[in-house]
Each structure stands twice: as C-alpha cells, then as structure tokens.
Write an enzyme that holds these catalytic residues in place. Structure first.
Site, PDB file in Angstrom:
ATOM      1  N   LYS A 169      51.039  32.350  35.187  1.00 30.21           N
ATOM      2  CA  LYS A 169      50.433  33.107  36.286  1.00 30.21           C
ATOM      3  C   LYS A 169      51.560  33.623  37.170  1.00 30.21           C
ATOM      4  CE  LYS A 169      47.419  32.661  40.271  1.00 30.21           C
ATOM      5  NZ  LYS A 169      46.420  31.840  40.991  1.00 30.21           N
ATOM      6  N   LYS A 224      48.182  35.890  33.242  1.00 30.67           N
ATOM      7  CA  LYS A 224      47.569  36.570  34.370  1.00 30.67           C
ATOM      8  C   LYS A 224      48.638  37.144  35.295  1.00 30.67           C
ATOM      9  CE  LYS A 224      45.056  35.419  38.501  1.00 30.67           C
ATOM     10  NZ  LYS A 224      44.505  34.375  39.315  1.00 30.67           N
TER      11      LYS A 224
HETATM   12  C1  PBG Z   1      43.982  31.271  42.915  1.00 30.63           C
HETATM   13  C2  PBG Z   1      43.574  32.499  42.199  1.00 30.63           C
HETATM   14  C3  PBG Z   1      43.911  33.814  42.508  1.00 30.63           C
HETATM   15  C4  PBG Z   1      43.290  34.617  41.564  1.00 30.63           C
HETATM   16  C5  PBG Z   1      42.578  33.789  40.718  1.00 30.63           C
HETATM   17  N1  PBG Z   1      42.798  32.464  41.112  1.00 30.63           N
HETATM   18  C6  PBG Z   1      44.617  34.390  43.644  1.00 30.63           C
HETATM   19  C7  PBG Z   1      46.002  34.095  43.962  1.00 30.63           C
HETATM   20  O1  PBG Z   1      46.721  33.396  43.258  1.00 30.63           O
HETATM   21  O2  PBG Z   1      46.383  34.569  45.009  1.00 30.63           O
HETATM   22  C8  PBG Z   1      43.401  36.101  41.518  1.00 30.63           C
HETATM   23  C9  PBG Z   1      42.412  36.796  40.696  1.00 30.63           C
HETATM   24  C10 PBG Z   1      42.331  38.252  40.925  1.00 30.63           C
HETATM   25  O3  PBG Z   1      43.171  38.881  41.579  1.00 30.63           O
HETATM   26  O4  PBG Z   1      41.377  38.804  40.396  1.00 30.63           O
HETATM   27  N2  PBG Z   1      42.932  30.388  43.068  1.00 30.63           N
END
Ligand code: PBG
Length: 328
Positions: A198, A251
């Site tokens: 991520k 992601k």
């Molecule tokens: C954190 C999380 C995020 C997203 C999914 N889980 C946000 C982040 O890390 O700031 C982002 C998903 C998206 O942008 O669609 N719980």
C-alpha cells in the site's frame, strides 16, 4: 502489396476480437466498497465520489439488494464512528458501525462475502492509522502497540460475522498479529486479505473525505510505502506471505500496474488490486466535463488492472460496471 504479417486480420469483427481476447473482466472480479456511518437515517453523499454516500445501517438494505441483483460477490466495509479518540477504540467496539453492518448484511444476504477493512484511521481523533507517541500535535505512530488494537478490531469483525478481514494500516507484523488474534478467538477459518503493498498516495484524497480520516497533522509517509519503490513492494508481500496472508493486495491500482504484474509473477496467492477513490474521481470528473466516455473509460481502466495480473478489483465502479457487463 504482400505483407505476410497483418495483425489487423484478427481485428476485423466483434466476434473475431472476442475469440482472440486475452483478458476478461467479469462481475466475479468485483468488490464494492461501502461507507457505514454510525447512527440512523443517514445518507450523506460524498461530493468527490459521485454515486457514493455514507450510509447508516438502516439505509444499506437497498444498496445490498442492488449489489445482489447485479451478482457482485463481495463488499468491503469502512466505518465512520460517532466518537473518535486517541486509540480509535470504536474500531473494536462490537456495537460500532462495521459490526452492525456486518450483522445486517449477513441477515439480508448471507451469501454475499463481507470483507472488513481493519485500520484505525477512521477511528482516531488524529486520523493516523495507529496510536501515537505522547508529544501532542506531532507524535510518531507506534508500531507494536498498534498491533494489539488491530487484532482486537479484526476479532470484533469476525465475531460479527465478517467472512474476510483486510488490514490496511501498514504496521509491520500486522498480518501475523491478526492471524494470532483470530486463531486465539477460534476464527481459524477467517482469511486475511493483506493490503501488502500500500503506497503513500495522493489518490486517497476523496476517500479521506468519505471516511473522515484525514490526518490532523503530518502525513502517512512514515508507514505507507514510497511510490518510487517496487522491489520494496515485493519485500512487503514476502513478509505478509510468511506471516500468513491468504490473499494479497496492491493499492492504488492504475498508477501501480507494474507492481501488480511483479506480484502476480512472483506469488501464487490470489491477488486483489484497489482502484482507489482518486482513480474513480478522476474518471468521474472528466466524464462530468464531457471529456470521456464513462463506460469505455471505466471498463478500460479495470481491464488494464486485470491484464496486469489482478484476480479481483476493489472499485467504486463495481455497481455500474456490473450493470454494463450484464448488458453485453
Ligand atoms: C486506510 C485506508 C485508506 C484507503 C483504504 N483504507 C486511506 C488511507 O490510507 O489514507 C483508501 C481507499 C481509497 O482511496 O479509495 N484505512
């Protein structure tokens, strides 16, 4: 002119193109994210994500009906709690929005696979994904004390009936800690879909409006990955596999197709990719300006993610794409 090689021979008609198509996108691939707000009678549209809203549990029935009707196999749940605090304690409250939603969805549509996102950022008053060192206003996110809390949240969601848990906090050791916590609570059968790679991405912007999880100071670069790194992504994946991840995720998706491809080439576990809020918002915004054909652009963006090697795609387009796919 004698040209022996003419690739255009195989592009002449729709059925010929169908026959030689290398990648397919089906409804089976889609996972639909939902934002669950604590409280009642809430339908709060998310302005940067047209077509999406925060919904309270009493409002999700219709949405679940549509997803079932369109044969979407799975949803991914995020919660927006009543109260936030330094520890994100609503994250593991069995009365919190996500456990509530899980119970309601399982009562309505037992076969729909419910994935619960496991993170603290929607539940902490500072908006970071873990607990902080004491200096107010500029604390560091503490890794190991956060693990225990993520484990508690995962168990709360499994207790409520979640089919899969998906840790997204990017704490080191979170997959192992959650596996241990689940097993201790007799949830040996609950798989972990790990947000293994991520990245610290600008494309999460609209989500933070949706989940009300913008960090109150600083950013997430000290725990999410540097967008410049792909070898490190493989190392992150490797650690999660060793810790017991059942499925992997990359992601965001579109800007990281090379990473999806690398993970696919090196690992055999099922691979998900998350087409994040900003990827969705970009297409929507261009469509609203009349600059893109929505159906073609959305399907092409998802097809590319499949072609790169993803087996499943978490996408805010799930509902619409499922309808389009059923039409052809
Ligand atoms: C954190 C999380 C995020 C997203 C999914 N889980 C946000 C982040 O890390 O700031 C982002 C998903 C998206 O942008 O669609 N719980």
């Amino acid at each position: 002119m004698t040209l022996i090689q003419r690739p255009r021979r195989l592009r002449r008609t729709a059925n010929l193109r169908r026959m030689v198509r290398e990648t397919t996108l089906t409804t089976d691939d889609l996972i639909a994210p939902l934002f669950i707000a604590a409280g009642q009678h809430i339908t709060k549209p998310i302005s940067s994500m047209p077509g999406h809203a925060q919904l309270s549990v009493d409002q999700i029935h219709h949405e679940i009906d549509i997803l079932m009707e369109r044969n979407i196999p799975s949803v991914l749940l995020f919660g927006i709690p009543h109260h936030k605090d330094g520890h994100g304690s609503q994250a593991w409250d069995s009365d919190g929005p996500v456990p509530h939603a899980i119970r309601a969805i399982k009562a309505q549509a037992p076969e729909l696979m419910v994935i619960a996102d496991v993170c603290l950022c929607e539940y902490t008053d500072h908006g970071h994904c873990g607990v902080l060192t004491p200096e107010p206003g500029h604390g560091d996110v503490l890794n190991d004390p956060t693990l225990d809390l993520l484990g508690r949240a995962a168990v709360a969601y499994a207790d409520a009936g979640a089919d899969i848990v998906a840790p997204s906090a990017m704490m080191d050791g979170q997959v192992g800690a959650i596996r241990h916590a689940l097993d201790e609570s007799n949830h040996h059968q609950i798989p972990i879909l790990s947000y293994a790679a991520k990245f610290s991405s600008a494309f999460y912007g609209p989500f933070r409006e949706a989940a009300e999880s913008t960090p109150q100071f600083g950013d997430r670069r000290a725990y999410q990955m540097d967008p410049a790194n792909s070898r490190e992504a493989l190392r992150e994946v490797d650690l999660d596999v060793v810790e017991g991840a059942d499925m992997l995720m990359v992601k965001p998706a579109g800007p990281y197709l090379d990473v999806i491809h690398e993970v696919r080439s090196n690992y055999d576990l099922p691979l998900a990719a998350y087409q994040v809020s900003g990827e969705y918002a970009m297409i929507k915004a261009a469509v609203q300006n009349g600059w893109l054909d929505e159906r073609r652009a959305a399907i092409e963006s998802l097809m590319a993610i499949k072609r790169a090697g993803a087996d499943m795609i978490i996408t805010y387009y799930a509902k619409e794409v499922a309808r389009w796919l059923a039409e052809v």
